[in-house]
Design a protein around this motif. Structure first.
Motif, PDB file in Angstrom:
ATOM      1  N   LYS A   1       0.826  -1.207   0.000  1.00  0.00           N
ATOM      2  CA  LYS A   1       0.000   0.000   0.000  1.00  0.00           C
ATOM      3  C   LYS A   1       0.854   1.248   0.000  1.00  0.00           C
ATOM      4  CE  LYS A   1      -3.924   2.110   2.374  1.00  0.00           C
ATOM      5  NZ  LYS A   1      -4.842   2.025   3.532  1.00  0.00           N
TER       6      LYS A   1
ATOM      7  N   ILE B   1       2.053   1.908  -3.434  1.00  0.00           N
ATOM      8  CA  ILE B   1       1.055   2.527  -4.311  1.00  0.00           C
ATOM      9  C   ILE B   1       0.933   4.016  -4.027  1.00  0.00           C
ATOM     10  CG2 ILE B   1      -1.401   2.571  -4.876  1.00  0.00           C
ATOM     11  CD1 ILE B   1      -1.462  -0.440  -4.362  1.00  0.00           C
ATOM     12  N   GLU B   2       0.950   4.357  -2.749  1.00  0.00           N
ATOM     13  CA  GLU B   2       0.765   5.766  -2.375  1.00  0.00           C
ATOM     14  C   GLU B   2       1.966   6.621  -2.753  1.00  0.00           C
ATOM     15  OE1 GLU B   2       0.053   5.492   1.761  1.00  0.00           O
ATOM     16  OE2 GLU B   2      -2.030   4.780   1.564  1.00  0.00           O
TER      17      GLU B   2
ATOM     18  N   GLN C   1      -7.266  -5.964  -5.643  1.00  0.00           N
ATOM     19  CA  GLN C   1      -7.249  -4.519  -5.905  1.00  0.00           C
ATOM     20  C   GLN C   1      -5.825  -3.977  -5.945  1.00  0.00           C
ATOM     21  OE1 GLN C   1      -9.744  -2.720  -2.933  1.00  0.00           O
ATOM     22  NE2 GLN C   1     -11.621  -3.708  -3.692  1.00  0.00           N
ATOM     23  N   ILE C   2      -5.000  -4.473  -5.043  1.00  0.00           N
ATOM     24  CA  ILE C   2      -3.599  -4.039  -5.038  1.00  0.00           C
ATOM     25  C   ILE C   2      -2.918  -4.453  -6.346  1.00  0.00           C
ATOM     26  CG2 ILE C   2      -1.358  -4.444  -3.946  1.00  0.00           C
ATOM     27  CD1 ILE C   2      -2.777  -4.610  -1.269  1.00  0.00           C
TER      28      ILE C   2
ATOM     29  N   GLN D   1      -4.329  -4.992  -9.166  1.00  0.00           N
ATOM     30  CA  GLN D   1      -4.887  -4.192 -10.247  1.00  0.00           C
ATOM     31  C   GLN D   1      -4.229  -2.818 -10.310  1.00  0.00           C
ATOM     32  OE1 GLN D   1      -9.140  -3.962 -10.121  1.00  0.00           O
ATOM     33  NE2 GLN D   1      -9.309  -2.703 -11.957  1.00  0.00           N
ATOM     34  N   HIS D   2      -3.942  -2.260  -9.145  1.00  0.00           N
ATOM     35  CA  HIS D   2      -3.229  -0.977  -9.116  1.00  0.00           C
ATOM     36  C   HIS D   2      -1.840  -1.114  -9.727  1.00  0.00           C
ATOM     37  CE1 HIS D   2      -5.935   1.752  -7.074  1.00  0.00           C
ATOM     38  NE2 HIS D   2      -6.206   0.830  -6.165  1.00  0.00           N
ATOM     39  N   TYR D   3      -1.172  -2.202  -9.407  1.00  0.00           N
ATOM     40  CA  TYR D   3       0.204  -2.370  -9.895  1.00  0.00           C
ATOM     41  C   TYR D   3       0.264  -2.726 -11.379  1.00  0.00           C
ATOM     42  CZ  TYR D   3       2.577  -1.837  -5.439  1.00  0.00           C
ATOM     43  OH  TYR D   3       3.110  -1.314  -4.277  1.00  0.00           O
TER      44      TYR D   3
ATOM     45  N   THR E   1      -0.700  -0.821 -13.569  1.00  0.00           N
ATOM     46  CA  THR E   1      -0.360   0.459 -14.207  1.00  0.00           C
ATOM     47  C   THR E   1       0.977   0.999 -13.730  1.00  0.00           C
ATOM     48  OG1 THR E   1      -1.613   1.640 -12.489  1.00  0.00           O
ATOM     49  CG2 THR E   1      -2.802   1.019 -14.497  1.00  0.00           C
ATOM     50  N   ASN E   2       1.778   0.165 -13.079  1.00  0.00           N
ATOM     51  CA  ASN E   2       3.082   0.601 -12.596  1.00  0.00           C
ATOM     52  C   ASN E   2       4.004   0.910 -13.772  1.00  0.00           C
ATOM     53  OD1 ASN E   2       5.989   0.072 -11.410  1.00  0.00           O
ATOM     54  ND2 ASN E   2       4.619   0.375  -9.655  1.00  0.00           N
TER      55      ASN E   2
ATOM     56  N   GLU F   1      -8.470  -3.987 -18.111  1.00  0.00           N
ATOM     57  CA  GLU F   1      -7.061  -3.727 -17.801  1.00  0.00           C
ATOM     58  C   GLU F   1      -6.193  -4.951 -18.118  1.00  0.00           C
ATOM     59  OE1 GLU F   1      -5.922  -1.803 -14.185  1.00  0.00           O
ATOM     60  OE2 GLU F   1      -7.885  -0.884 -13.942  1.00  0.00           O
TER      61      GLU F   1
END
Length: 1255
Positions: A716, A719-720, A769-770, A772-774, A776-777, A823
């Motif tokens: 987390k 991501i932030e 969810q984590i 999925q965020h990564y 777009t890393n 995605e």
């Protein structure tokens, strides 16, 4: 060149010869005559005249002579097939059958010979019978011609080739009969100058027959007859030598003790033996020159193989007469045969010769001449031939080491790494004989020494040197497996191997280098694995076989020996090489093959403690993933609850994990609390600890340490802030993945509470969810890791999780939403479907660059396979596959197999949805082309042609069974039609819809419609058309015209695409001869048409077009007659443009409407016809160009079924001209003694042989 020996080529049947039995025969002299006529004369093949035949034996069957054989009456000399039936059954004692025939021969040899002749005819599968009249008055050639006329032409089978239990042993019984016949007649009958001459003459004539059955059977009989005669000649030679010695011994006695009568008796006996040997030689010469010299070059491989097999037996059996270059040359020449079975017979024949070292001197010239050919045969495409070639070279090596050069040996050495195990084992035996089997005299005194001083020490070093020189360091397991059968004692000398690693070198001994020590450890590991698992490495075997009781005992003994030795030596080895990652990784795999019970029974607990301490030290010293995973697997192997050492190992493991978890939490807290950028040292500490925990979590359940929370905070924060190091994120994702999986395993195996399920569900959703965020890393490695884990989690927690009666896991089912699916698809399109040049290239040279490209391609294939798995198991929507399918042509070489398999699986799940997905992919490509080129694009452009070719490929994947894909194809056309008319032209109805050109693509699927469904689709098409559209003939309306005509075409066009033109693969004949298959049962057209129409019309009742009138039915003869035309004429059928003087018959509701419309088009008709023809010609040429350029993918196409027998008679007549079936096409050295022979006519009873590629 080696010349054939000068052997008389003809033999004469002496007239009016009488049956002669020598004094040493086993049979009685019925005639009372012991005199032989014409002894020693050269025999000549010929047929006796009728008068001569009638004078033989007992007067040719005089009334007083017996006319019975084996108790069965024979009338008029007609064969009652008794011999054939007995041989066919193969159950009776062959010697008694032959004895009965000999008794019959004594009474009347003509009738007995007639029985034997009919036996050979019957064994050839001929239904004809040689009568006594034919036997007396006809020559052999006339008899054979008569039998050929009576041959059964309905089948090409004959006893030697027939299948079934009753024919299984026919060949062996047939050969046994001939051998026993000669053996029982060897003392008298074969010298009567009648029986053998008649049989040899018959077999020689049959071997020249145009009928394959006669040629095959007679050649086998003649070769077996020759083999039996060689055995007789060998016995005669031995008897002559014995007689000569007895004669010399008797003559050397003093006169007083010498027996003159005995000398005369021995002299007479020697003379008789010499005469017999001369006759046997004449018979063998006749067979060799009359049969072998021509049949070893026969067009049929089986016949050539028989000849080579038998000549090998002759040379081995009677080497003094046959083992010379005059006979060896035939074997040498035939080693170039195109058929593997013939080459195999050559090698097996030579093995029998080279095995006897006494014959080596006679093989020197042959070896020097054909050695290179034998070496090249080790790479034969037939594995059986390659194996026998290597075995032959091994025998050559044993006979003389100087024959094979270093280069020859190296050609065999590398085959120990072959994937085909028999080849590798044969090469391993060759390697062992060459490098390891020699033993010095001084080694005999130290045989009992062990360890470093054992005789195997130098051999182990030699093995290491060979392994390093081969430069295949990842294939030690294959080297060990290749030598396992022949060098077991060497490979199982683990005491010697460990001593070489642990002990100091002796005085004057050169120590092993670091590279050699690594190689020795790898080889030692492979030998231990082979002994413990008892099966070859991956790729060398078809699966685990069931071990015999002896093999199981050997396996247990080896595991005990391994454990007792390495339980003590392994801690010492780990201590010595603790800093070397490669050596430690291999050494840590040894405990997996231990018998852990021995730690207790052998009182080796202190050595276990030493091993655990060494493993702990290694974990603390190393951060390499391979080393850490090896440590984790070692703990897993030792932590077996079945053994008493479990508690000891479990405590050590728990202490290690406690320390790692505490250290990680402490470092993570400091790492995340820093306001500044993370320090590199702190990041390294966090990463190294996280690597160790992740490696252990892979094989061990660490749930009680609650690692989810700390990893979640770490991810987390990444991501932030967006500045988390790449490797930390990758390992944190992997560790969290393991946490989820271990909790799922715990919930599944035990009775879990609802709280446990909810907690796991929450953690899984948060983790997705984590990930999925990564996705777009900015870092590619992070995105790939997140994508891979996401695909695994979605697959595991899909609806499949409830299968097998696990309905209680329903709360855990997770279906990805549309954003997540989008995605994942975007990731595939951005990171998989890219060019090779877009990937990162290595700068370490061309070889490294190629290796990196291959590795990157494998990675991309795995990513695509992971996503396709989600499609196949309906985790994501099937329509997402459209973006995958549209890449089929462009990336066929890289991913064609994966995409094709995905198509197949999705079609099995839902045929209609799969068809809608395929048409969607074509629509997407069409839209992309419109966006790039606009609506006024050129339909002959490569882009549009590529889309059409992709549509053709898609159509081919539907297969030949149109009934199975009927609904899917119909739905595909429905969607395609709707898409084509979806966008009306802003300029009005006089201009075509914007997507009308898509119908040109859709027409590629028209051939997959049933005839009645074409009418239904045509009716549906008319709903979208206005009256003005049907009258247009401009270029822009050509797609509509071509699609309409593809639906109006008859059944003959069902097997090919209408727009694609005449197939370049020659389907013209097929379409003339055959009708398209519409299924196993024929459904009435009216019924199917009505059902299909009702489906379509009911679905689209709201889409009627009031102004649409019935389309005029064209009456052009081009559409009426389903015959093939030239390409230009065929396209005229597709685009029928009628000149003024040829008006079609129209069927409109009002003639007035047609008249007005016709007047509007009269002026433009000629111009439109010319432009249409030019367009069609251009597209035809482009279509053929595309198909030629895509030959790589022709394996997707439907099989083209042609009537191969459509003109068999004409083909046979054409093939007969200039075709020589007597010889192979190989250019063999000519023999000055080979007499010219007439060509054999082709075998009309075996059409396959005509098409056979002969030499």
């Amino acid at each position: 060149m080696i010349a054939a020996p000068e052997i008389p080529t003809d033999f004469t049947l002496l007239q009016e010869s009488e049956t002669h039995f020598s004094s040493d025969t086993d049979f009685e002299d019925i005639e009372g005559k012991n005199q032989k006529q014409g002894k020693g004369k050269t025999c000549k093949k010929g047929k006796k005249g009728p008068a001569e035949k009638g004078k033989s034996g007992n007067g040719g069957g005089k009334p007083g002579g017996p006319n019975r054989m084996n108790g069965h009456h024979q009338q008029n000399g007609v064969e009652n097939m008794m011999l054939f039936e007995v041989v066919k059954m193969g159950k009776s004692a062959m010697q008694s059958v032959v004895d009965d025939w000999i008794e019959s021969y004594k009474h009347d040899r003509d009738i007995a010979l007639l029985d034997l002749i009919n036996f050979f005819i019957q064994c050839s599968g001929c239904k004809g019978v040689v009568t006594a009249e034919m036997f007396r008055h006809m020559q052999n050639s006339e008899i054979i011609r008569k039998m050929t006329e009576e041959f059964d032409e309905d089948s090409g089978d004959y006893p030697l080739t027939m299948a079934g239990p009753q024919w299984k042993k026919f060949k062996s019984s047939f050969c046994e009969f001939i051998g026993v016949l000669v053996r029982q007649c060897q003392y008298s009958i074969i010298y009567d100058e009648y029986m053998m001459d008649t049989v040899i003459s018959l077999l020689t004539g049959l071997s020249d027959s145009q009928v394959r059955a006669f040629r095959h059977t007679s050649t086998l009989a003649a070769m077996k007859l020759m083999t039996a005669l060689v055995n007789v000649a060998l016995n005669l030679s031995i008897n002559m030598d014995n007689t000569q010695r007895q004669y010399e011994a008797e003559r050397n006695k003093i006169i007083g003790k010498r027996a003159n009568d005995r000398l005369e008796l021995l002299l007479q006996k020697r003379k008789e033996l010499q005469e017999n040997q001369d006759e046997i030689e004449n018979m063998m010469n006749a067979i060799f020159k009359g049969v072998f010299v021509h049949r070893y070059r026969d067009a049929i491989a089986e016949i050539r193989a028989i000849c080579i097999e038998e000549i090998g037996i002759w040379m081995k059996m009677y080497s003094d007469a046959f083992l010379n270059d005059s006979y060896l040359k035939y074997v040498g020449w035939t080693m170039h045969d195109k058929q593997g079975e013939v080459r195999l017979k050559c090698l097996t024949a030579l093995q029998g010769l080279y095995y006897n070292k006494e014959l080596n001197s006679k093989l020197e010239l042959f070896t020097s001449r054909f050695k290179d050919r034998i070496v090249s045969m080790t790479l034969d495409k037939e594995y059986d031939v390659a194996v026998q070639a290597i075995k032959l070279l091994t025998l050559v090596l044993q006979s003389s080491e100087e024959v094979l050069t270093a280069e020859d040996c190296e050609n065999v050495y590398h085959l120990v790494y072959s994937a085909h195990r028999p080849v590798a084992v044969a090469a391993g035996e060759f390697l062992y004989k060459k490098l390891f089997s020699r033993r010095d005299a001084e080694d005999d005194g130290i045989l009992k020494r062990r360890g470093r001083q054992s005789p195997n020490a130098n051999l182990v070093k030699t093995l290491v040197f060979f392994f390093l020189e081969s430069e295949l360091h990842e294939h030690a397991a294959y080297l060990v497996d290749s030598m396992w059968d022949c060098a077991t004692d060497l490979l199982k000398d683990w005491e010697c191997m460990s001593s070489l690693l642990l002990e100091e070198p002796l005085n004057g001994e050169e120590p092993l280098t670091d590279r050699q020590e690594s190689a020795l450890i790898e080889i030692m590991l492979c030998t231990i694995r082979q002994a413990a698992e008892c099966h070859p490495p991956v790729g060398r075997g078809t699966g685990k076989r069931v071990l015999t009781a002896k093999e199981k005992k050997t396996q247990l003994d080896d595991r005990t020996k391994i454990t007792e030795l390495f339980a003590v030596a392994l801690p010492q080895l780990l201590a010595k090489y603790s800093v070397d990652a490669e050596k430690v990784t291999n050494l840590l795999q040894l405990p997996q093959y231990f018998d852990l019970e021995i730690y207790t029974t052998g009182r080796l607990e202190k050595h276990l403690d030493a091993l655990l301490r060494q493993i702990r030290d290694i974990v603390e010293k190393h951060t390499d993933i391979d080393v850490l995973e090896a440590c984790s697997k070692t703990y897993h192997a030792l932590c077996n609850e079945e053994f008493t050492i479990f508690n000891r190992v479990d405590i050590a493991r728990s202490q290690l994990i406690d320390e790692l978890a505490d250290k990680f939490n402490r470092l993570l807290e400091d790492f995340l609390q820093e306001g500044e950028e993370p320090d590199e040292d702190d990041a390294y500490q966090v990463l190294s600890t996280l690597k160790r925990i992740t490696a252990f979590h892979n094989a061990h359940d660490l749930s009680r340490w609650d690692l989810f929370g700390c990893n979640y905070k770490l991810l987390k924060t990444g991501i932030e802030n967006g500045d988390m190091p790449e490797q930390i994120v990758i390992h944190a994702l992997q560790c969290t993945h393991y946490v989820i999986l271990w909790q799922l395993a715990k919930v599944t195996e035990s009775s879990s509470t609802k709280e446990d399920l909810l907690r796991l569900k929450k953690q899984m959703r948060v983790f997705c969810q984590i990930c999925q965020h990564y996705l777009t890393n900015v870092n590619t490695a992070v995105k790939e890791q997140a994508f891979t884990i996401l695909c695994d989690v979605l697959m595991i927690f899909s609806h499949q999780i409830m299968t097998g009666g696990r309905d209680m896991l329903e709360p855990l089912v997770y279906t990805p939403d549309s954003s997540l699916q989008s995605e994942l698809l975007s990731f595939i399109l951005d990171h998989v479907f890219i060019d090779q040049d877009d990937d990162n290239n290595s700068a370490d040279g061309q070889q490294d660059d190629e290796a990196s490209k291959i590795e990157a391609l494998h990675k991309r294939r795995n990513l695509l396979a992971a996503f396709c798995k989600l499609i196949v198991y309906t985790v994501v929507e099937m329509n997402t596959a459209a973006d995958i399918f549209k890449q089929y042509m462009k990336y066929y070489n890289d991913y064609g197999d994966i995409i094709k398999e995905t198509m197949s699986k999705t079609r099995q799940i839902d045929k209609i949805q799969c068809a809608k997905t395929l048409i969607l992919s074509l629509q997407q490509l069409f839209n992309e082309m419109i966006q790039e080129n606009g609506y006024n694009f050129d339909r002959s452009s490569p882009t549009f042609s590529g889309i059409k070719e992709l549509a053709r490929r898609f159509a081919l994947t539907f297969g030949l069974d149109q009934l199975k894909t009927r609904e899917a194809i119909a739905m595909l056309h429905k969607d395609g039609i709707e898409f084509a008319f979806k966008e009306p032209n802003p300029q009005g109805e006089s201009h075509p819809p914007l997507n009308l050109a898509f119908l040109d693509i859709l027409s590629e699927f028209s051939s997959k419609l049933l005839r009645q469904d074409k009418r239904t689709v045509y009716v549906y098409l008319e709903k979208f058309m206005t009256f003005q559209m049907s009258l247009r003939r401009e270029d822009v309306w050509l797609p509509l015209m071509s699609y309409r005509n593809s639906l109006l075409a008859g059944g003959d066009d069902d097997t090919m695409s209408v727009i694609s033109g005449i197939s370049s693969r020659g389907s013209t004949v097929r379409n003339k001869k055959t009708k398209p298959a519409t299924g196993k049962r024929k459904v009435p057209e009216a019924e199917e048409s009505s059902s299909s129409e009702s489906v379509w019309l009911n679905r689209e009742q709201s889409m009627h077009t009031p102004v649409m009138m019935q389309t005029p039915q064209l009456t052009s003869t081009i559409l009426r007659e389903p015959k093939r035309l030239r390409p230009d004429e065929n396209y005229m059928g597709v685009y029928p443009l009628q000149p003024e003087h040829h008006q079609p018959t129209l069927d409109y509701n009002t003639q007035v409407t047609w008249m007005l419309a016709q007047r509007q088009q009269e002026e433009a008709a000629r111009q439109q016809q010319e432009r249409a023809m030019n367009y069609v010609k251009l597209r035809s040429n482009l279509q053929h160009t595309i198909r030629r350029g895509t030959s790589l993918m022709e394996d997707d196409e439907e099989p083209i079924v042609e009537d191969v027998m459509m003109s068999s008679e004409g083909r046979i007549e054409d093939l007969n001209e200039g075709m020589d079936f007597d010889t192979m096409d190989i250019d063999l050295p000519p023999s000055k003694n080979r007499r010219e022979r007439t060509e054999l006519k082709p075998d009309f009873f075996d059409p396959a042989s005509i098409m056979d590629e002969s030499f």
